[in-house]
Design a protein around this motif. Structure first.
Motif, short mmCIF file in Angstrom:
data_model
loop_
_atom_site.label_atom_id
_atom_site.label_comp_id
_atom_site.label_asym_id
_atom_site.label_seq_id
_atom_site.Cartn_x
_atom_site.Cartn_y
_atom_site.Cartn_z
N VAL A 142 0.83 -1.20 0.00
CA VAL A 142 0.00 0.00 0.00
C VAL A 142 0.87 1.26 0.00
O VAL A 142 0.58 2.23 -0.72
CB VAL A 142 -0.97 -0.02 1.20
CG1 VAL A 142 -1.69 1.32 1.34
CG2 VAL A 142 -1.99 -1.14 1.03
N ASP A 143 1.93 1.28 0.78
CA ASP A 143 2.81 2.45 0.79
C ASP A 143 3.45 2.69 -0.57
O ASP A 143 3.56 3.83 -1.03
CB ASP A 143 3.90 2.29 1.86
CG ASP A 143 3.39 2.55 3.27
OD1 ASP A 143 2.29 3.14 3.41
OD2 ASP A 143 4.08 2.17 4.23
N VAL A 144 3.90 1.61 -1.22
CA VAL A 144 4.47 1.75 -2.56
C VAL A 144 3.40 2.22 -3.54
O VAL A 144 3.63 3.12 -4.36
CB VAL A 144 5.09 0.42 -3.02
CG1 VAL A 144 5.43 0.46 -4.51
CG2 VAL A 144 6.35 0.10 -2.21
N ALA A 145 2.20 1.65 -3.45
CA ALA A 145 1.12 2.02 -4.36
C ALA A 145 0.72 3.48 -4.20
O ALA A 145 0.24 4.11 -5.15
CB ALA A 145 -0.09 1.11 -4.13
N ARG A 146 0.90 4.03 -3.00
CA ARG A 146 0.55 5.44 -2.77
C ARG A 146 1.58 6.40 -3.34
O ARG A 146 1.27 7.58 -3.55
CB ARG A 146 0.44 5.72 -1.26
CG ARG A 146 -0.72 5.09 -0.57
CD ARG A 146 -0.91 5.64 0.85
NE ARG A 146 0.26 5.46 1.70
CZ ARG A 146 1.07 6.44 2.08
NH1 ARG A 146 0.86 7.68 1.68
NH2 ARG A 146 2.11 6.19 2.86
N THR A 147 2.80 5.93 -3.58
CA THR A 147 3.90 6.87 -3.80
C THR A 147 4.67 6.69 -5.10
O THR A 147 5.56 7.49 -5.38
CB THR A 147 4.89 6.78 -2.63
OG1 THR A 147 5.31 5.42 -2.45
CG2 THR A 147 4.25 7.27 -1.33
N VAL A 148 4.37 5.66 -5.90
CA VAL A 148 5.10 5.48 -7.15
C VAL A 148 4.09 5.33 -8.29
O VAL A 148 2.91 5.08 -8.07
CB VAL A 148 6.04 4.25 -7.10
CG1 VAL A 148 6.93 4.30 -5.87
CG2 VAL A 148 5.26 2.94 -7.15
N PRO A 149 4.53 5.44 -9.55
CA PRO A 149 3.61 5.31 -10.68
C PRO A 149 2.93 3.94 -10.73
O PRO A 149 3.44 2.94 -10.21
CB PRO A 149 4.53 5.52 -11.89
CG PRO A 149 5.65 6.36 -11.37
CD PRO A 149 5.88 5.90 -9.97
N PHE A 150 1.77 3.91 -11.38
CA PHE A 150 0.91 2.72 -11.40
C PHE A 150 1.66 1.47 -11.83
O PHE A 150 1.61 0.43 -11.15
CB PHE A 150 -0.28 2.98 -12.33
CG PHE A 150 -1.27 1.86 -12.39
CD1 PHE A 150 -2.30 1.76 -11.47
CD2 PHE A 150 -1.17 0.88 -13.38
CE1 PHE A 150 -3.22 0.71 -11.52
CE2 PHE A 150 -2.08 -0.17 -13.44
CZ PHE A 150 -3.11 -0.25 -12.51
N GLU A 151 2.34 1.51 -12.95
CA GLU A 151 2.99 0.31 -13.47
C GLU A 151 4.05 -0.22 -12.51
O GLU A 151 4.11 -1.43 -12.24
CB GLU A 151 3.63 0.57 -14.84
CG GLU A 151 4.25 -0.67 -15.47
CD GLU A 151 4.71 -0.42 -16.90
OE1 GLU A 151 4.94 -1.41 -17.61
OE2 GLU A 151 4.85 0.75 -17.30
N ALA A 152 4.87 0.67 -11.97
CA ALA A 152 5.90 0.24 -11.03
C ALA A 152 5.28 -0.36 -9.78
O ALA A 152 5.78 -1.35 -9.22
CB ALA A 152 6.80 1.42 -10.66
N ALA A 153 4.16 0.22 -9.32
CA ALA A 153 3.49 -0.30 -8.13
C ALA A 153 2.89 -1.68 -8.39
O ALA A 153 2.93 -2.56 -7.51
CB ALA A 153 2.40 0.67 -7.68
#
Length: 335
Positions: A142-153
């Protein structure tokens, strides 16, 4: 240099100033080794071999930076975001790893330094991996999904849910806990798109490609059977009951299938027979590689295959989704 011979460490290991000086190397000698290109300064008071460090991939360089940074942090610092994802072994874009990310279990006090980003937010549980304290896999996703672009997340998230058996309920609980934090709205889109059956970076990126281009997103990892129950092998993707299959080949499809002692020519022949059997049973196979991931040409071929499937008899067979690997165990503590 005589002093350097006395101070032994691994080529890619960290040399800390306090240990180096204790062994007899002076600050001036340290400076000369950095200027001369023998050592690389990770941060103040921490160095490593420049050639060995330069030869590592971005994730391994980040792991070394983590070791250099964490040693100087207080005990309440918890590795989080991209740094936690790297420690867990998830694929993270190189450009997302300029500094170590930690979270402190407090409301405020965040800051950014050249090699460190400190987040402040409530933390209810931590995991232990390789002697490090991390946010749990669900919290990390969730933290990554909040802070990086969609594809990378999606790439990192697919890997984490697959490897650690993260459930939808765990992710929803973390989204609820983060509902007032920055980026939670795009994070919801990432979480709902994740697929634990997706087994590689190329497959995750392929799914994002189809979503971006408005092509129906296929299901991942299935085993194809004839109507009599004979297995025709596994496929990366299938588009519902249309009979259209998708294969992400990368650049070395048959090399991935090789096991120790296998004859490469025999592996290629078996793969060709598998493809022929799929076609003979009415399935259409669309293949693509890394170079095709921008997607326009792949999308056209998939749409054409789906259109053709609607004008022909159903395949003589069926597809069963393959099982998931056993979750990798980790130790989690409640704070």
């Amino acid at each position: 240099m005589e002093h350097c011979q006395r101070f032994r460490t691994s080529d890619a290991g960290i040399r800390r100033r306090r240990d180096v000086v204790r062994s007899g190397i002076t600050d001036e000698e340290i400076r000369r080794m950095c200027v001369g290109g023998r050592w690389y300064r990770l941060r103040r008071g921490a160095y490593t071999d420049r050639v060995g460090f330069a030869g590592l991939g971005a994730a391994d360089r980040h792991r070394i930076l983590i070791a250099a940074v964490v040693a100087n942090l207080s005990g309440d610092a918890i590795l989080s975001h991209q740094s936690a994802a790297v420690v867990y072994g998830a694929p993270v874009w190189d450009q997302l790893l300029p500094r170590v990310c930690v979270t402190r279990n407090r409301r405020n006090g965040g800051r950014i330094k050249p090699d460190l980003k400190v987040h402040c937010a409530p933390v209810e549980a931590v995991a232990e991996v390789a002697g490090l304290r991390l946010t749990t896999p669900a919290r990390t996703i969730v933290d990554v999904a909040r802070t990086v672009p969609f594809e990378a997340a999606v790439v990192a998230g697919d890997a984490l849910v697959r490897t650690y058996g993260v459930t939808a309920d765990e992710l929803e609980a973390e989204l609820e806990a983060a509902k007032h934090r920055h980026g939670v709205h795009p994070a919801r889109h990432v979480i709902r798109f994740l697929d634990p059956h997706c087994a590689s970076v190329g497959e995750s990126r392929s799914r994002v490609m189809f979503r971006r281009l408005g092509v129906p997103v296929p299901q991942s990892q299935g085993e194809v059977f004839t109507s009599q129950g004979t297995s025709l092998g596994r496929v990366d993707f299938w588009f519902g009951n249309s009979g259209v299959l998708g294969e992400f080949d990368g650049r070395a499809r048959h090399g991935r299938l090789l096991r120790s002692g296998d004859d490469p020519a025999e592996v290629v022949l078996l793969e060709q027979r598998r493809a022929d059997a799929l076609r003979d049973n009415g399935f259409q196979v669309v293949r693509w590689t890394w170079d095709d991931l921008p997607g326009g040409e792949v999308a056209t071929r998939v749409r054409q295959a789906l259109l053709s499937a609607g004008q022909r008899a159903r395949p003589d067979g069926w597809i069963r989704r393959t099982g998931l690997p056993d979750p990798k165990p980790i130790v989690v503590h409640t704070l």
